[in-house]
Design an enzyme around this catalytic site. Structure first.
Site, short mmCIF file in Angstrom:
data_model
loop_
_atom_site.label_atom_id
_atom_site.label_comp_id
_atom_site.label_asym_id
_atom_site.label_seq_id
_atom_site.Cartn_x
_atom_site.Cartn_y
_atom_site.Cartn_z
N GLY A 137 11.60 4.54 8.00
CA GLY A 137 11.03 5.86 8.21
C GLY A 137 11.02 6.20 9.71
N GLY A 170 5.91 8.30 1.07
CA GLY A 170 6.88 8.05 2.14
C GLY A 170 7.75 6.84 1.82
N HIS A 171 7.14 5.79 1.27
CA HIS A 171 7.92 4.61 0.90
C HIS A 171 8.88 4.93 -0.25
CE1 HIS A 171 4.20 2.61 2.61
NE2 HIS A 171 5.16 2.04 3.31
N ALA A 193 0.87 -1.19 0.00
CA ALA A 193 0.00 0.00 0.00
C ALA A 193 0.90 1.24 0.00
CB ALA A 193 -0.96 0.00 1.19
#
Ligand code: PAF
Length: 283
Positions: free
Chosen positions: A148, A35-36, A31
């Protein structure tokens, strides 16, 4: 971009990706959001010559009452996003490839970084995270692992685990990526309805205001109690809002003016997690 779904294919593919030291792993549960993608970019900036991203919704880190079945899944979209971000290899193990029948070993970090906060709210969660991350580090043989800062306690737990087990991997923290209104990006944000989505940035706004007051000299306990009460008044279910020692997650002493502010709050059935340094420029 190559795709591996079993360990033999993964090992053959990573062997072709060059030296361990500059191979980076980006562990994810899919998903994927910006950010990824930023983790893949951060890997390149940190000197990675090849990047392997894993997508695995790890059943071990969900408690029985949690949202494993509801966790968002979008393999096609995720693979397209990884490809566009320049990922070299996608590691998509099946649950049976990750935890074959008879699998009986778990990794548990016992001690400060797992105590309190998410450790209390989600019993067994960090054992699941530490176990799967140890396996991902060993499976991929990566010398760099990108995490993160959004999941601050997880970052500390994984860093501790890798050091304690002498796994030759550098766990590299990467800044939280935020929406324009400040909301920290998370795969679970898609469950926020329009009203909750509009309200959600109030959490980071309150944290930033509280951080400024603490850095200016006010006692953190009183400031954070005020902020939590205000957020509760706005409809947030506050799980915690606290100033902690960054690496151990131990509560900061009453006189502390620096540290990491950690928060978890429920809004319309979605659990929001966030954290910032105090003072805010103290990254
Ligand atoms: O942060 C996550 O998405 C997960 O906890 C991780 C690190 C991929 C382990 O399953």
């Amino acid at each position: 971009m190559r795709i591996a779904r079993d360990l033999a294919t993964l090992r053959a593919a990573t062997a072709r990706l060059g030296p361990r030291e500059t191979l980076a792993v980006v562990p994810t549960m899919g998903a994927l959001h910006a950010g990824h993608v930023s983790l893949i970019q951060a890997a390149r900036q940190a000197g990675a010559t090849a990047v392997v991203a894993s997508i695995f919704v790890n059943p071990l880190q969900f408690a029985a009452n949690e949202d494993l079945a509801r966790y968002p899944r979008d393999e096609t979209g995720d693979l397209a996003a990884l490809q566009a971000a320049g990922c070299d290899l996608a590691w998509l193990p099946t649950p049976a490839a990750m935890y074959p029948p008879g699998h009986a070993t778990g990794i548990e970090v016992v001690g400060p970084p797992t105590e309190g906060w998410e450790g209390d709210a989600r019993p067994g969660h960090f054992r699941g995270v530490a176990t799967v991350c140890a396996k991902l580090f060993l499976q991929t043989g990566a010398g760099m692992a990108m995490f993160g800062e959004k999941d601050w306690q997880q970052l500390q737990v994984v860093t501790r685990m890798a050091a304690d087990l002498d796994i030759p991997v550098r766990v590299i923290p990467c800044p939280t990526v935020r929406e324009a209104d400040g909301l920290a990006m998370s795969s679970r944000n898609r469950f926020l309805g329009p009203e909750a989505r509009a309200k959600a940035p109030a959490l980071i706004a309150a944290m930033r205001a509280a951080a400024a007051r603490i850095a200016a000299g006010e006692a953190h306990a009183a400031v954070l109690a005020d902020a939590a009460a205000a957020l509760t008044g706005q409809g947030f279910g506050m799980d915690y809002l606290a100033l902690v020692e960054p690496a151990t997650l131990q509560p900061a002493p009453p006189s502390a003016r620096r540290g990491r502010m950690v928060a978890a709050a429920r809004l319309a059935g979605v659990r929001l997690l966030d954290n910032i340094p105090v003072p805010e420029s103290n990254t």
